[in-house]
Design a protein around this motif. Sequence first.
Motif, short mmCIF file in Angstrom:
data_model
loop_
_atom_site.label_atom_id
_atom_site.label_comp_id
_atom_site.label_asym_id
_atom_site.label_seq_id
_atom_site.Cartn_x
_atom_site.Cartn_y
_atom_site.Cartn_z
N MET A 1 0.84 -1.19 0.00
CA MET A 1 0.00 0.00 0.00
C MET A 1 0.88 1.24 0.00
N THR A 2 0.40 2.25 -0.68
CA THR A 2 1.13 3.51 -0.69
C THR A 2 0.75 4.32 0.55
N THR A 3 1.56 5.32 0.84
CA THR A 3 1.28 6.22 1.95
C THR A 3 -0.09 6.86 1.78
N GLU A 4 -0.40 7.32 0.59
CA GLU A 4 -1.69 7.97 0.36
C GLU A 4 -2.86 7.01 0.52
N GLU A 5 -2.70 5.75 0.12
CA GLU A 5 -3.77 4.76 0.30
C GLU A 5 -4.02 4.50 1.78
N MET A 6 -2.94 4.46 2.56
CA MET A 6 -3.08 4.24 3.99
C MET A 6 -3.79 5.43 4.65
N LYS A 7 -3.42 6.64 4.27
CA LYS A 7 -4.07 7.83 4.80
C LYS A 7 -5.55 7.86 4.39
N ALA A 8 -5.83 7.45 3.17
CA ALA A 8 -7.21 7.45 2.68
C ALA A 8 -8.08 6.51 3.52
N LEU A 9 -7.54 5.38 3.94
CA LEU A 9 -8.31 4.47 4.79
C LEU A 9 -8.66 5.14 6.12
N GLY A 10 -7.73 5.91 6.66
CA GLY A 10 -8.01 6.66 7.88
C GLY A 10 -9.16 7.64 7.67
N ARG A 11 -9.19 8.25 6.51
CA ARG A 11 -10.28 9.20 6.21
C ARG A 11 -11.61 8.48 6.04
N VAL A 12 -11.59 7.26 5.51
CA VAL A 12 -12.83 6.48 5.39
C VAL A 12 -13.35 6.11 6.78
N ALA A 13 -12.45 5.75 7.69
CA ALA A 13 -12.87 5.45 9.06
C ALA A 13 -13.54 6.66 9.70
N VAL A 14 -12.96 7.84 9.52
CA VAL A 14 -13.55 9.07 10.06
C VAL A 14 -14.90 9.34 9.39
N GLN A 15 -15.00 9.11 8.10
CA GLN A 15 -16.27 9.28 7.39
C GLN A 15 -17.34 8.37 8.00
N ALA A 16 -16.98 7.13 8.33
CA ALA A 16 -17.93 6.19 8.93
C ALA A 16 -18.48 6.77 10.24
N TRP A 17 -17.59 7.31 11.07
CA TRP A 17 -18.03 7.90 12.34
C TRP A 17 -18.85 9.15 12.11
N ASN A 18 -18.42 10.01 11.20
CA ASN A 18 -19.13 11.27 10.98
C ASN A 18 -20.50 11.08 10.35
#
Length: 132
Positions: A1-18
């Motif tokens: 996985m690239t750095t950006e793909e890993m960061k994007a997963l973190g953003r998806v997790a936050v989206q789930a909560w929001n």
Amino acid sequence: MTTEEMKALGRVAVQAWNEGRPELLDKVYAPNYRNHFNGETLAMLKQSLVATRAAFAGFTITIDDQIVEGDKGVTRWTARGVHTGEHLGIPATGRQIEITGINIGRFENGKIVDEWACGDDVGLLRQLGVLP
């Protein structure tokens, strides 16, 4: 996985909560996910999301920082909301809360398998008036 793909997963997790969408967590976390801080599994994490959103109106998480190195990613975040429902046995107080936390995730096969995640629970209890 690239750095950006890993960061994007973190953003998806936050989206789930929001957005109150626990099913989105399946895109981020492996079925065998484990939080090594509190022993939480993926099913427990989903339950926590639902319970938290039920207890805090307008609940949102903002990403403050993301750092990725190797197979690990770190997200520092701030959560905000208004305590309008029971949380951890504490009746609604109507108080605005703001807490910070950090998640450190280890990625394998495109998903988080291990995580060390915690938020400022003491600060939350102070803001709710439970602790001085």
